[in-house]
Write a protein that holds these residues in place. Structure first.
Motif, PDB file in Angstrom:
ATOM      1  N   THR A 129      15.980  28.925  32.286  1.00 24.57           N
ATOM      2  CA  THR A 129      17.245  28.605  31.630  1.00 24.57           C
ATOM      3  C   THR A 129      17.012  28.346  30.151  1.00 24.57           C
ATOM      4  O   THR A 129      16.027  27.730  29.762  1.00 24.57           O
ATOM      5  N   GLU A 130      17.943  28.792  29.332  1.00 23.50           N
ATOM      6  CA  GLU A 130      17.825  28.665  27.890  1.00 23.50           C
ATOM      7  C   GLU A 130      17.971  27.206  27.442  1.00 23.50           C
ATOM      8  O   GLU A 130      18.807  26.466  27.953  1.00 23.50           O
ATOM      9  N   ILE A 131      17.138  26.825  26.464  1.00 23.17           N
ATOM     10  CA  ILE A 131      17.220  25.506  25.834  1.00 23.17           C
ATOM     11  C   ILE A 131      17.951  25.683  24.508  1.00 23.17           C
ATOM     12  O   ILE A 131      17.639  26.596  23.739  1.00 23.17           O
ATOM     13  N   ASN A 132      18.893  24.805  24.238  1.00 23.74           N
ATOM     14  CA  ASN A 132      19.675  24.888  23.017  1.00 23.74           C
ATOM     15  C   ASN A 132      19.855  23.477  22.456  1.00 23.74           C
ATOM     16  O   ASN A 132      20.123  22.548  23.218  1.00 23.74           O
ATOM     17  N   ILE A 133      19.699  23.329  21.154  1.00 26.34           N
ATOM     18  CA  ILE A 133      19.993  22.058  20.487  1.00 26.34           C
ATOM     19  C   ILE A 133      21.136  22.331  19.525  1.00 26.34           C
ATOM     20  O   ILE A 133      21.038  23.212  18.688  1.00 26.34           O
ATOM     21  N   ARG A 134      22.214  21.580  19.683  1.00 26.83           N
ATOM     22  CA  ARG A 134      23.394  21.784  18.836  1.00 26.83           C
ATOM     23  C   ARG A 134      24.048  20.439  18.539  1.00 26.83           C
ATOM     24  O   ARG A 134      23.810  19.448  19.243  1.00 26.83           O
ATOM     25  N   ASP A 186      23.897  24.488  30.712  1.00 28.00           N
ATOM     26  CA  ASP A 186      25.021  23.669  30.246  1.00 28.00           C
ATOM     27  C   ASP A 186      24.833  22.184  30.573  1.00 28.00           C
ATOM     28  O   ASP A 186      25.743  21.387  30.448  1.00 28.00           O
ATOM     29  N   LYS A 187      23.596  21.801  30.961  1.00 26.32           N
ATOM     30  CA  LYS A 187      23.313  20.404  31.310  1.00 26.32           C
ATOM     31  C   LYS A 187      22.642  19.695  30.133  1.00 26.32           C
ATOM     32  O   LYS A 187      21.640  20.173  29.594  1.00 26.32           O
ATOM     33  N   ILE A 188      23.197  18.551  29.737  1.00 26.53           N
ATOM     34  CA  ILE A 188      22.629  17.766  28.633  1.00 26.53           C
ATOM     35  C   ILE A 188      21.427  16.990  29.145  1.00 26.53           C
ATOM     36  O   ILE A 188      21.541  16.171  30.050  1.00 26.53           O
ATOM     37  N   LEU A 189      20.267  17.291  28.562  1.00 25.50           N
ATOM     38  CA  LEU A 189      19.019  16.637  28.976  1.00 25.50           C
ATOM     39  C   LEU A 189      18.442  15.727  27.897  1.00 25.50           C
ATOM     40  O   LEU A 189      17.429  15.078  28.119  1.00 25.50           O
ATOM     41  N   GLY A 190      19.051  15.713  26.726  1.00 20.84           N
ATOM     42  CA  GLY A 190      18.533  14.862  25.662  1.00 20.84           C
ATOM     43  C   GLY A 190      19.512  14.778  24.517  1.00 20.84           C
ATOM     44  O   GLY A 190      20.443  15.584  24.419  1.00 20.84           O
ATOM     45  N   SER A 191      19.274  13.798  23.650  1.00 22.51           N
ATOM     46  CA  SER A 191      20.138  13.636  22.485  1.00 22.51           C
ATOM     47  C   SER A 191      19.451  12.739  21.460  1.00 22.51           C
ATOM     48  O   SER A 191      18.564  11.964  21.797  1.00 22.51           O
ATOM     49  N   ALA A 192      19.874  12.894  20.213  1.00 21.33           N
ATOM     50  CA  ALA A 192      19.364  12.059  19.114  1.00 21.33           C
ATOM     51  C   ALA A 192      20.246  12.270  17.899  1.00 21.33           C
ATOM     52  O   ALA A 192      20.873  13.328  17.757  1.00 21.33           O
ATOM     53  N   GLY A 193      20.278  11.264  17.033  1.00 19.32           N
ATOM     54  CA  GLY A 193      21.103  11.367  15.843  1.00 19.32           C
ATOM     55  C   GLY A 193      20.429  10.844  14.599  1.00 19.32           C
ATOM     56  O   GLY A 193      19.442  10.110  14.662  1.00 19.32           O
ATOM     57  N   ILE A 194      20.995  11.253  13.468  1.00 19.40           N
ATOM     58  CA  ILE A 194      20.572  10.776  12.147  1.00 19.40           C
ATOM     59  C   ILE A 194      21.805  10.204  11.478  1.00 19.40           C
ATOM     60  O   ILE A 194      22.881  10.812  11.510  1.00 19.40           O
ATOM     61  N   SER A 195      21.639   9.029  10.876  1.00 18.87           N
ATOM     62  CA  SER A 195      22.745   8.398  10.167  1.00 18.87           C
ATOM     63  C   SER A 195      22.161   7.506   9.072  1.00 18.87           C
ATOM     64  O   SER A 195      21.000   7.096   9.177  1.00 18.87           O
ATOM     65  N   GLY A 202       7.785  15.858  28.731  1.00 24.21           N
ATOM     66  CA  GLY A 202       6.509  16.539  28.917  1.00 24.21           C
ATOM     67  C   GLY A 202       6.579  18.037  28.699  1.00 24.21           C
ATOM     68  O   GLY A 202       5.677  18.767  29.093  1.00 24.21           O
ATOM     69  N   ARG A 203       7.632  18.505  28.061  1.00 20.33           N
ATOM     70  CA  ARG A 203       7.823  19.942  27.859  1.00 20.33           C
ATOM     71  C   ARG A 203       7.887  20.335  26.381  1.00 20.33           C
ATOM     72  O   ARG A 203       8.247  21.463  26.055  1.00 20.33           O
ATOM     73  N   GLY A 204       7.606  19.380  25.490  1.00 18.21           N
ATOM     74  CA  GLY A 204       7.654  19.678  24.057  1.00 18.21           C
ATOM     75  C   GLY A 204       9.062  19.640  23.469  1.00 18.21           C
ATOM     76  O   GLY A 204       9.266  19.944  22.302  1.00 18.21           O
ATOM     77  N   LEU A 205      10.033  19.256  24.290  1.00 17.63           N
ATOM     78  CA  LEU A 205      11.419  19.256  23.825  1.00 17.63           C
ATOM     79  C   LEU A 205      11.689  18.099  22.863  1.00 17.63           C
ATOM     80  O   LEU A 205      12.513  18.226  21.955  1.00 17.63           O
ATOM     81  N   ALA A 265       5.948   6.254  25.639  1.00 13.27           N
ATOM     82  CA  ALA A 265       6.045   7.709  25.461  1.00 13.27           C
ATOM     83  C   ALA A 265       6.828   8.035  24.192  1.00 13.27           C
ATOM     84  O   ALA A 265       6.463   8.947  23.443  1.00 13.27           O
ATOM     85  N   ALA A 266       7.882   7.269  23.943  1.00 14.08           N
ATOM     86  CA  ALA A 266       8.672   7.477  22.727  1.00 14.08           C
ATOM     87  C   ALA A 266       7.813   7.190  21.492  1.00 14.08           C
ATOM     88  O   ALA A 266       7.797   7.977  20.540  1.00 14.08           O
ATOM     89  N   GLN A 267       7.064   6.091  21.534  1.00 15.44           N
ATOM     90  CA  GLN A 267       6.225   5.750  20.393  1.00 15.44           C
ATOM     91  C   GLN A 267       5.168   6.823  20.153  1.00 15.44           C
ATOM     92  O   GLN A 267       4.842   7.140  19.000  1.00 15.44           O
ATOM     93  N   LYS A 268       4.654   7.398  21.219  1.00 17.22           N
ATOM     94  CA  LYS A 268       3.668   8.467  21.094  1.00 17.22           C
ATOM     95  C   LYS A 268       4.286   9.667  20.358  1.00 17.22           C
ATOM     96  O   LYS A 268       3.656  10.244  19.462  1.00 17.22           O
ATOM     97  N   LEU A 269       5.519  10.016  20.711  1.00 14.73           N
ATOM     98  CA  LEU A 269       6.217  11.109  20.025  1.00 14.73           C
ATOM     99  C   LEU A 269       6.435  10.767  18.552  1.00 14.73           C
ATOM    100  O   LEU A 269       6.212  11.598  17.676  1.00 14.73           O
ATOM    101  N   TYR A 270       6.848   9.537  18.274  1.00 17.37           N
ATOM    102  CA  TYR A 270       7.095   9.142  16.885  1.00 17.37           C
ATOM    103  C   TYR A 270       5.807   9.204  16.063  1.00 17.37           C
ATOM    104  O   TYR A 270       5.803   9.711  14.943  1.00 17.37           O
TER     105      TYR A 270
END
Length: 161
Positions: free
Chosen positions: A2-7, A63-72, A95-98, A128-133
């Protein structure tokens, strides 16, 4: 596959994103007070991010939302510092590089808006979040900056962009 899309978030995404974030916070054992869990904005993310120099992104698999993040802009902070906000991923996305893809999307947006630094707060248990940061170039700083209202978050990080 399935296609991954960030919008950018759309109004129709509000309920699904809020539900995903609350599920992740519960799964992580995060306190429900002093965190994003109780933010009034959590149920109105589309509306919340309609302000200048702000954007909230969703990560979709099909069409399933698996993640989110914002900048403000960082509330009551230096106008050259943005905040990476509400970055959460459903367990199916991990664990998928997303996370790295979402981080890059957010930092590219921040740079396009003229920000020079990015700040984030998180909970001590969210390793895990801190590792990504850290992998994304964030460094620990000793104290909170700005006014996020998330008094339960006691880990502070910042990155030059």
């Amino acid at each position: 596959m399935t296609e991954i899309n960030i919008r950018p978030i759309q109004n129709k995404d509000n309920a699904d994103v809020a539900e995903m974030i609350r599920c992740v916070l519960v799964e992580q054992g995060a306190p429900k007070v002093g965190t994003a869990y109780e933010d009034k904005a959590l149920d109105q993310l589309f509306e919340t991010y309609q302000k200048e120099r702000s954007e909230y992104f969703v990560l979709l698999e099909g069409d399933k939302i698996l993640g989110s993040a914002g900048i403000s802009p960082l509330e009551n902070g230096d106008p050259e510092i943005c905040e990476l906000q509400k970055m959460y991923f459903d367990p199916k996305a991990r664990g998928r590089g997303l996370g790295g893809q979402m981080m890059q999307k957010c930092l590219d947006f921040a740079k396009s808006q003229g920000y020079k630094q990015c700040y984030i707060e998180t909970l001590p248990g969210m390793k895990a979040a801190q590792k990504l940061y850290l992998k994304s170039g964030f460094e620990y700083i000793p104290e909170r900056i700005g006014d996020t209202g998330h008094y339960s978050c006691t880990v502070f990080m910042k990155k030059k962009i």
